[in-house]
Design a protein around this motif. Structure first.
Motif, PDB file in Angstrom:
ATOM      1  N   TYR A 137      58.706  51.299  33.653  1.00  0.00           N
ATOM      2  CA  TYR A 137      58.501  50.127  32.802  1.00  0.00           C
ATOM      3  C   TYR A 137      57.037  49.683  32.803  1.00  0.00           C
ATOM      4  O   TYR A 137      56.529  49.172  31.794  1.00  0.00           O
ATOM      5  N   TYR A 138      56.340  49.907  33.901  1.00  0.00           N
ATOM      6  CA  TYR A 138      54.933  49.484  33.991  1.00  0.00           C
ATOM      7  C   TYR A 138      54.065  50.167  32.936  1.00  0.00           C
ATOM      8  O   TYR A 138      52.965  49.704  32.632  1.00  0.00           O
ATOM      9  N   ARG A 139      54.568  51.270  32.351  1.00  0.00           N
ATOM     10  CA  ARG A 139      53.777  51.990  31.356  1.00  0.00           C
ATOM     11  C   ARG A 139      53.895  51.396  29.955  1.00  0.00           C
ATOM     12  O   ARG A 139      53.208  51.831  29.035  1.00  0.00           O
ATOM     13  N   THR A 140      54.757  50.411  29.771  1.00  0.00           N
ATOM     14  CA  THR A 140      54.840  49.752  28.470  1.00  0.00           C
ATOM     15  C   THR A 140      53.645  48.814  28.304  1.00  0.00           C
ATOM     16  O   THR A 140      53.112  48.305  29.296  1.00  0.00           O
ATOM     17  N   PRO A 141      53.190  48.575  27.074  1.00  0.00           N
ATOM     18  CA  PRO A 141      52.074  47.650  26.875  1.00  0.00           C
ATOM     19  C   PRO A 141      52.392  46.272  27.464  1.00  0.00           C
ATOM     20  O   PRO A 141      53.394  45.649  27.109  1.00  0.00           O
ATOM     21  N   GLY A 142      51.583  45.827  28.374  1.00  0.00           N
ATOM     22  CA  GLY A 142      51.815  44.528  29.008  1.00  0.00           C
ATOM     23  C   GLY A 142      52.862  44.566  30.097  1.00  0.00           C
ATOM     24  O   GLY A 142      53.184  43.542  30.690  1.00  0.00           O
ATOM     25  N   GLY A 143      53.408  45.757  30.382  1.00  0.00           N
ATOM     26  CA  GLY A 143      54.456  45.875  31.389  1.00  0.00           C
ATOM     27  C   GLY A 143      53.897  45.766  32.807  1.00  0.00           C
ATOM     28  O   GLY A 143      52.701  45.892  33.046  1.00  0.00           O
ATOM     29  N   SER A 144      54.786  45.518  33.738  1.00  0.00           N
ATOM     30  CA  SER A 144      54.392  45.402  35.143  1.00  0.00           C
ATOM     31  C   SER A 144      55.433  46.135  35.986  1.00  0.00           C
ATOM     32  O   SER A 144      56.428  46.624  35.457  1.00  0.00           O
ATOM     33  N   THR A 145      55.192  46.215  37.267  1.00  0.00           N
ATOM     34  CA  THR A 145      56.193  46.828  38.134  1.00  0.00           C
ATOM     35  C   THR A 145      57.338  45.847  38.369  1.00  0.00           C
ATOM     36  O   THR A 145      57.151  44.629  38.370  1.00  0.00           O
ATOM     37  N   CYS A 146      58.536  46.396  38.537  1.00  0.00           N
ATOM     38  CA  CYS A 146      59.720  45.578  38.794  1.00  0.00           C
ATOM     39  C   CYS A 146      59.744  45.150  40.259  1.00  0.00           C
ATOM     40  O   CYS A 146      59.043  45.726  41.085  1.00  0.00           O
ATOM     41  N   GLY A 147      60.546  44.176  40.560  1.00  0.00           N
ATOM     42  CA  GLY A 147      60.567  43.630  41.915  1.00  0.00           C
ATOM     43  C   GLY A 147      60.990  44.608  42.984  1.00  0.00           C
ATOM     44  O   GLY A 147      60.585  44.481  44.141  1.00  0.00           O
ATOM     45  N   ASP A 148      61.793  45.625  42.632  1.00  0.00           N
ATOM     46  CA  ASP A 148      62.251  46.579  43.639  1.00  0.00           C
ATOM     47  C   ASP A 148      61.471  47.900  43.597  1.00  0.00           C
ATOM     48  O   ASP A 148      61.814  48.847  44.281  1.00  0.00           O
ATOM     49  N   CYS A 149      60.410  47.947  42.810  1.00  0.00           N
ATOM     50  CA  CYS A 149      59.688  49.208  42.588  1.00  0.00           C
ATOM     51  C   CYS A 149      58.910  49.638  43.826  1.00  0.00           C
ATOM     52  O   CYS A 149      58.367  48.795  44.554  1.00  0.00           O
ATOM     53  N   CYS A 150      58.826  50.939  44.025  1.00  0.00           N
ATOM     54  CA  CYS A 150      58.040  51.470  45.145  1.00  0.00           C
ATOM     55  C   CYS A 150      56.552  51.194  44.971  1.00  0.00           C
ATOM     56  O   CYS A 150      55.789  51.247  45.946  1.00  0.00           O
ATOM     57  N   VAL A 163      64.723  51.383  22.343  1.00  0.00           N
ATOM     58  CA  VAL A 163      63.980  50.791  23.456  1.00  0.00           C
ATOM     59  C   VAL A 163      62.502  51.157  23.360  1.00  0.00           C
ATOM     60  O   VAL A 163      61.618  50.306  23.534  1.00  0.00           O
ATOM     61  N   ALA A 164      62.213  52.425  23.069  1.00  0.00           N
ATOM     62  CA  ALA A 164      60.816  52.864  22.952  1.00  0.00           C
ATOM     63  C   ALA A 164      60.099  52.109  21.839  1.00  0.00           C
ATOM     64  O   ALA A 164      58.936  51.695  22.000  1.00  0.00           O
ATOM     65  N   ASP A 165      60.793  51.904  20.718  1.00  0.00           N
ATOM     66  CA  ASP A 165      60.189  51.159  19.609  1.00  0.00           C
ATOM     67  C   ASP A 165      59.966  49.693  19.984  1.00  0.00           C
ATOM     68  O   ASP A 165      58.924  49.107  19.653  1.00  0.00           O
ATOM     69  N   ARG A 166      60.942  49.113  20.669  1.00  0.00           N
ATOM     70  CA  ARG A 166      60.843  47.692  21.039  1.00  0.00           C
ATOM     71  C   ARG A 166      59.660  47.449  21.962  1.00  0.00           C
ATOM     72  O   ARG A 166      58.935  46.460  21.833  1.00  0.00           O
ATOM     73  N   TYR A 167      59.463  48.346  22.908  1.00  0.00           N
ATOM     74  CA  TYR A 167      58.396  48.164  23.893  1.00  0.00           C
ATOM     75  C   TYR A 167      57.103  48.884  23.522  1.00  0.00           C
ATOM     76  O   TYR A 167      56.146  48.871  24.293  1.00  0.00           O
ATOM     77  N   ARG A 168      57.103  49.544  22.360  1.00  0.00           N
ATOM     78  CA  ARG A 168      55.924  50.257  21.865  1.00  0.00           C
ATOM     79  C   ARG A 168      55.422  51.253  22.911  1.00  0.00           C
ATOM     80  O   ARG A 168      54.275  51.253  23.331  1.00  0.00           O
ATOM     81  N   THR A 169      56.358  52.137  23.315  1.00  0.00           N
ATOM     82  CA  THR A 169      56.040  53.111  24.345  1.00  0.00           C
ATOM     83  C   THR A 169      56.610  54.462  23.946  1.00  0.00           C
ATOM     84  O   THR A 169      57.180  54.623  22.867  1.00  0.00           O
ATOM     85  N   ASP A 170      56.474  55.447  24.805  1.00  0.00           N
ATOM     86  CA  ASP A 170      56.942  56.797  24.468  1.00  0.00           C
ATOM     87  C   ASP A 170      58.420  56.957  24.799  1.00  0.00           C
ATOM     88  O   ASP A 170      59.018  56.134  25.513  1.00  0.00           O
ATOM     89  N   LEU A 171      59.018  58.025  24.288  1.00  0.00           N
ATOM     90  CA  LEU A 171      60.453  58.216  24.403  1.00  0.00           C
ATOM     91  C   LEU A 171      60.896  58.406  25.851  1.00  0.00           C
ATOM     92  O   LEU A 171      62.002  57.988  26.224  1.00  0.00           O
ATOM     93  N   ARG A 172      60.058  59.004  26.669  1.00  0.00           N
ATOM     94  CA  ARG A 172      60.428  59.200  28.072  1.00  0.00           C
ATOM     95  C   ARG A 172      60.669  57.863  28.763  1.00  0.00           C
ATOM     96  O   ARG A 172      61.641  57.704  29.513  1.00  0.00           O
ATOM     97  N   VAL A 173      59.812  56.896  28.515  1.00  0.00           N
ATOM     98  CA  VAL A 173      60.011  55.559  29.078  1.00  0.00           C
ATOM     99  C   VAL A 173      61.248  54.916  28.465  1.00  0.00           C
ATOM    100  O   VAL A 173      62.042  54.267  29.158  1.00  0.00           O
ATOM    101  N   GLY A 174      61.439  55.114  27.163  1.00  0.00           N
ATOM    102  CA  GLY A 174      62.614  54.556  26.501  1.00  0.00           C
ATOM    103  C   GLY A 174      63.904  55.090  27.090  1.00  0.00           C
ATOM    104  O   GLY A 174      64.872  54.344  27.283  1.00  0.00           O
ATOM    105  N   VAL A 175      63.938  56.384  27.386  1.00  0.00           N
ATOM    106  CA  VAL A 175      65.121  56.986  28.003  1.00  0.00           C
ATOM    107  C   VAL A 175      65.400  56.363  29.359  1.00  0.00           C
ATOM    108  O   VAL A 175      66.534  56.000  29.687  1.00  0.00           O
ATOM    109  N   SER A 176      64.364  56.220  30.175  1.00  0.00           N
ATOM    110  CA  SER A 176      64.535  55.665  31.514  1.00  0.00           C
ATOM    111  C   SER A 176      65.087  54.241  31.459  1.00  0.00           C
ATOM    112  O   SER A 176      66.040  53.900  32.169  1.00  0.00           O
ATOM    113  N   ILE A 177      64.516  53.411  30.618  1.00  0.00           N
ATOM    114  CA  ILE A 177      64.958  52.019  30.537  1.00  0.00           C
ATOM    115  C   ILE A 177      66.373  51.922  29.969  1.00  0.00           C
ATOM    116  O   ILE A 177      67.198  51.135  30.446  1.00  0.00           O
ATOM    117  N   ALA A 178      66.678  52.759  28.976  1.00  0.00           N
ATOM    118  CA  ALA A 178      68.028  52.755  28.395  1.00  0.00           C
ATOM    119  C   ALA A 178      69.053  53.221  29.423  1.00  0.00           C
ATOM    120  O   ALA A 178      70.154  52.649  29.520  1.00  0.00           O
TER     121      ALA A 178
END
Length: 216
Positions: free
Chosen positions: A200-213, A44-59
Motif C-alpha cells: 500500500y505504501y507504493r500508492t500515491p500518498g500511501g504510507s505503511t500500515c500499522g502492522d507492516c514490517c 482498486v488500482a484505478d482508485r489508488y492510481r497505482t499499478d495492477l500488482r498493488v491493486g491485486v494485493s490490496i484486493a
C-alpha cells in the motif's frame, strides 16, 4: 447457520455474508478466482492510481478480511464453523453471500481451527492460482494473516468478554499451514507485526500500515 450469520453481520460490513441474495447479479466466487480477481484488482488500482500488482494485493487483503470475519465470529459467538463451499460474489462489488448456509458444530470437530482455517485459506489459494500478475506467495500469506488479525481485533473490541478463546484461536491459526511465520502477536489487544508488506505504501500518498514490517 443463517441465524448466526445474520447476528454477526451487525458487527460491520466485513462480517456480512448475505443469505438472501438473488441468483441474478451474483456469481460463484470461483469464477472471480479463475479471472484473477481482475475486476476488483483493476478497480482498486484505478482508485489508488497505482499499478495492477498493488491493486491485486490490496484486493486480496480485503477479500481475506471478508472471509475471516464472519467465520471467526460465527465460530466464537455461536459455536458453528461456516461452510464456504457455495460462496458467491456480487457481480458489481465485493459483497459475499451463501445461498445455502451450512456449517459444522465446532465442539464436534477434533481440531476446529484446522476446519476454520481451511475454509479461508483454500479460497485464497484458488484466488492466487488465477492471478495474471506475479505476486510473491509470502506477501499474499502475510495479507491473509493481517486480515485475520484485523478481523480478530474488531471482534475483540465488540466483545471483550471473549478475549481468552479468541486469543487462543488466533494463536492456533497462526501456527497452521501457510500462516506459520507470517508475523507475531504484539500484545493483549491482538496487535500484530507482519513479516511482509501489502505494498500500500507504493500508492500515491500511501504510507505503511500499522502492522507492516516496514513501519517504525
Amino acid at each position: 447457520m443463517a441465524s448466526a450469520l445474520a447476528e454477526v453481520a451487525a458487527l460491520g460490513g466485513f462480517f456480512a455474508l448475505r443469505t438472501d441474495a438473488p441468483d441474478e447479479g451474483w456469481h460463484p466466487v470461483g469464477a472471480s478466482y479463475a479471472r484473477g480477481f481482475a475486476d476488483l484488482a483493476t478497480a482498486v488500482a484505478d482508485r489508488y492510481r497505482t499499478d495492477l500488482r498493488v491493486g491485486v494485493s490490496i484486493a486480496q487483503l480485503g477479500h481475506a478480511a471478508r472471509l475471516w470475519s464472519p467465520v471467526l465470529a460465527c465460530t466464537l459467538l455461536h459455536g458453528i464453523v461456516p461452510d464456504l463451499d457455495t460462496l458467491r460474489r456480487e457481480d458489481t462489488g465485493s459483497a459475499l453471500g451463501l445461498p445455502a448456509p451450512a456449517g459444522w458444530y465446532a465442539d464436534r470437530l477434533a481440531e476446529p481451527e484446522h476446519t476454520l482455517g481451511a475454509q479461508v485459506m483454500d479460497h485464497l489459494a484458488r484466488l492466487e492460482a488465477g492471478l495474471a500478475v506475479r505476486i510473491a506467495p509470502r506477501l499474499l500469506d502475510g495479507n491473509a494473516a493481517s486480515a485475520l488479525m484485523g478481523s480478530a481485533g474488531v471482534l475483540l473490541a465488540a466483545r471483550p468478554d471473549i478475549r481468552g478463546p479468541l486469543t487462543r484461536l488466533v494463536d492456533r491459526l497462526l501456527g497452521t499451514g501457510r500462516l506459520v511465520g507470517t508475523g507475531s502477536v504484539t500484545g493483549p489487544g491482538l496487535g500484530f507485526r507482519r513479516r511482509s508488506c501489502c505494498l500500500y505504501y507504493r500508492t500515491p500518498g500511501g504510507s505503511t500500515c500499522g502492522d507492516c514490517c516496514l513501519a517504525r
